[in-house]
Design a protein around this motif. Structure first.
Motif, PDB file in Angstrom:
ATOM      1  N   ASP A  22      47.208  29.728  47.062  1.00 47.65           N
ATOM      2  CA  ASP A  22      47.626  29.978  45.683  1.00 47.65           C
ATOM      3  C   ASP A  22      48.027  31.445  45.527  1.00 47.65           C
ATOM      4  O   ASP A  22      47.300  32.266  44.992  1.00 47.65           O
ATOM      5  N   THR A  24      50.347  32.735  43.664  1.00 51.92           N
ATOM      6  CA  THR A  24      50.632  33.141  42.289  1.00 51.92           C
ATOM      7  C   THR A  24      49.385  33.744  41.651  1.00 51.92           C
ATOM      8  O   THR A  24      49.432  34.827  41.060  1.00 51.92           O
ATOM      9  N   SER A  25      48.260  33.056  41.784  1.00 50.14           N
ATOM     10  CA  SER A  25      47.008  33.569  41.222  1.00 50.14           C
ATOM     11  C   SER A  25      46.555  34.824  41.951  1.00 50.14           C
ATOM     12  O   SER A  25      46.053  35.765  41.336  1.00 50.14           O
ATOM     13  N   ARG A  27      48.442  37.060  43.419  1.00 52.46           N
ATOM     14  CA  ARG A  27      49.303  38.167  43.007  1.00 52.46           C
ATOM     15  C   ARG A  27      48.950  38.636  41.594  1.00 52.46           C
ATOM     16  O   ARG A  27      48.961  39.823  41.297  1.00 52.46           O
ATOM     17  N   ARG A  28      48.616  37.690  40.712  1.00 51.65           N
ATOM     18  CA  ARG A  28      48.219  38.050  39.353  1.00 51.65           C
ATOM     19  C   ARG A  28      46.979  38.938  39.387  1.00 51.65           C
ATOM     20  O   ARG A  28      46.929  39.979  38.727  1.00 51.65           O
TER      21      ARG A  28
END
Length: 103
Positions: A22, A24-25, A27-28
């Motif tokens: 994951d 995306t998470s 990187r967030r």
């Protein structure tokens, strides 16, 4: 001491997201971190490389090239050829690495 605890929590969570794919998470969380270390940068780069997309490979090859590590850049390029098709950016990164070869 709070910053250290927060850093460890971010580190563990980010690493977990990377291991589960994951990005995306991951990187967030990376973007939210107030203090980034070599370890946190390494985790995020490693995560992108494990996803095996062309851009991730290009980033790593270019990173080695920019830091003058020609052998690592070319070794990574050869590994890339076994898994994904290079694009124009890949070729530029490899040429950049070759530009750093001492004669």
């Amino acid at each position: 001491m709070t910053e250290v605890k927060d850093g460890v929590i971010y580190y563990v969570m980010k690493d977990g997201y990377v291991k589960s794919g994951d990005m995306t998470s991951s990187r967030r969380l990376f973007n939210e971190m107030r203090f980034r270390t070599v370890v946190t940068w390494t985790i995020i780069i490693h995560g992108y490389c494990n996803n095996k997309d062309v851009a991730s490979w290009n980033d790593m090859i270019n990173g080695y090239a920019l830091n003058g590590d020609v052998s690592a850049a070319l070794d990574l390029f050869l590994a890339m050829l076994r898994e994904v098709k290079p694009d124009e950016v890949t070729i530029l990164a490899v040429l950049s690495a070759c530009n750093h070869i001492a004669v």
